[in-house]
Design a protein around this motif. Sequence first.
Motif, PDB file in Angstrom:
ATOM      1  N   GLU A  56       0.834  -1.202   0.000  1.00  0.00           N
ATOM      2  CA  GLU A  56       0.000   0.000   0.000  1.00  0.00           C
ATOM      3  C   GLU A  56       0.866   1.248   0.000  1.00  0.00           C
ATOM      4  O   GLU A  56       0.595   2.207  -0.741  1.00  0.00           O
ATOM      5  CB  GLU A  56      -0.927   0.005   1.225  1.00  0.00           C
ATOM      6  N   ALA A  81       2.394   1.894  -3.377  1.00  0.00           N
ATOM      7  CA  ALA A  81       1.390   2.414  -4.319  1.00  0.00           C
ATOM      8  C   ALA A  81       1.076   3.874  -4.025  1.00  0.00           C
ATOM      9  O   ALA A  81       0.910   4.696  -4.943  1.00  0.00           O
ATOM     10  CB  ALA A  81       0.121   1.565  -4.232  1.00  0.00           C
ATOM     11  N   ILE A  82       0.996   4.232  -2.728  1.00  0.00           N
ATOM     12  CA  ILE A  82       0.692   5.611  -2.346  1.00  0.00           C
ATOM     13  C   ILE A  82       1.829   6.542  -2.749  1.00  0.00           C
ATOM     14  O   ILE A  82       1.593   7.646  -3.253  1.00  0.00           O
ATOM     15  CB  ILE A  82       0.432   5.691  -0.829  1.00  0.00           C
ATOM     16  N   ARG A 141       3.840   6.185  -5.218  1.00  0.00           N
ATOM     17  CA  ARG A 141       3.747   6.367  -6.679  1.00  0.00           C
ATOM     18  C   ARG A 141       2.641   7.364  -7.037  1.00  0.00           C
ATOM     19  O   ARG A 141       2.827   8.208  -7.921  1.00  0.00           O
ATOM     20  CB  ARG A 141       3.484   5.020  -7.353  1.00  0.00           C
ATOM     21  N   ARG A 142       1.511   7.245  -6.366  1.00  0.00           N
ATOM     22  CA  ARG A 142       0.392   8.139  -6.667  1.00  0.00           C
ATOM     23  C   ARG A 142       0.731   9.582  -6.324  1.00  0.00           C
ATOM     24  O   ARG A 142       0.456  10.506  -7.106  1.00  0.00           O
ATOM     25  CB  ARG A 142      -0.855   7.689  -5.897  1.00  0.00           C
ATOM     26  N   VAL A 143       1.313   9.793  -5.154  1.00  0.00           N
ATOM     27  CA  VAL A 143       1.684  11.150  -4.737  1.00  0.00           C
ATOM     28  C   VAL A 143       2.761  11.707  -5.655  1.00  0.00           C
ATOM     29  O   VAL A 143       2.713  12.881  -6.063  1.00  0.00           O
ATOM     30  CB  VAL A 143       2.144  11.153  -3.263  1.00  0.00           C
ATOM     31  N   GLY A 179       3.120  11.027  -8.663  1.00  0.00           N
ATOM     32  CA  GLY A 179       2.473  11.290  -9.951  1.00  0.00           C
ATOM     33  C   GLY A 179       1.543  12.490  -9.948  1.00  0.00           C
ATOM     34  O   GLY A 179       0.905  12.782 -10.964  1.00  0.00           O
ATOM     35  N   GLU A 235      -1.000  13.072  -7.517  1.00  0.00           N
ATOM     36  CA  GLU A 235      -2.243  12.900  -6.784  1.00  0.00           C
ATOM     37  C   GLU A 235      -2.065  13.304  -5.315  1.00  0.00           C
ATOM     38  O   GLU A 235      -0.943  13.391  -4.811  1.00  0.00           O
ATOM     39  CB  GLU A 235      -2.712  11.443  -6.841  1.00  0.00           C
ATOM     40  N   PHE A 266      -3.323  12.233  -1.355  1.00  0.00           N
ATOM     41  CA  PHE A 266      -3.812  11.030  -0.683  1.00  0.00           C
ATOM     42  C   PHE A 266      -3.933  11.278   0.811  1.00  0.00           C
ATOM     43  O   PHE A 266      -3.032  11.823   1.438  1.00  0.00           O
ATOM     44  CB  PHE A 266      -2.865   9.840  -0.911  1.00  0.00           C
TER      45      PHE A 266
END
Length: 230
Positions: free
Chosen positions: A113, A116-117, A119-121, A123, A125, A127
Amino acid sequence: MPDPIRILLADDHPMFREGVAHSLGSEPDLEVIAQTASGEEAVELAQRLTPDVALLDITMPGIGGIAAAARIAASVPDMRILMLTVSEDKDNLLAALKAGAHGYVLKGASASELRAIVRRVAGGEAFVTPALATRLLVEFSRPQARDPLSELTAREHDVIELLSLGSSNRDIAERLHLAEKTVKHYVTCILQKLHARSRTEAALIAVQHGLPTRAAPEATPAKQHPDCKR
């Protein structure tokens, strides 16, 4: 193959920090380029190395993670900031977001998790751990209690302060250098705005809502028959 996401990791618990670094670094697209145990050093490393993501604990020696996030956000605005913490306190969450953090994740998250977080941040995003986000939304959606004193003018505040101390209209008029009939008009306006049936009830409402009292409000030149402005 694109360059890996470069990560700065700041946490004052060595075993936890090394575990997170190992977990993140095991993925080819993630690279922990620096580690530290203090907020001050996190700021220095962020400014010097300009990683893609700063992963910060909140509770650290010195300035701590939230203050470090604010300094990093101000000095390296393109850097993404993710708080990694045990704190479920909404005040810490809000403070972190106001400081410039783009994410807030609890340390109970699994290794997969967290990867993945990150990577999202990285990118672009934002969270927030879902349970905390839901709790915050529920609280914000609650109707806020009305503050009846907010409708009073500055002079009406002066009058109700003295009224709450038991002063008569004549006493209030002398203290504020107003005509007594002007004070009566102010009292009428106060009763209307507070939906109070008497001077006593108005005074109780004022005290219950934290009326700040002064020894003696400053006097100003008299005004005759003021309007009940809101």
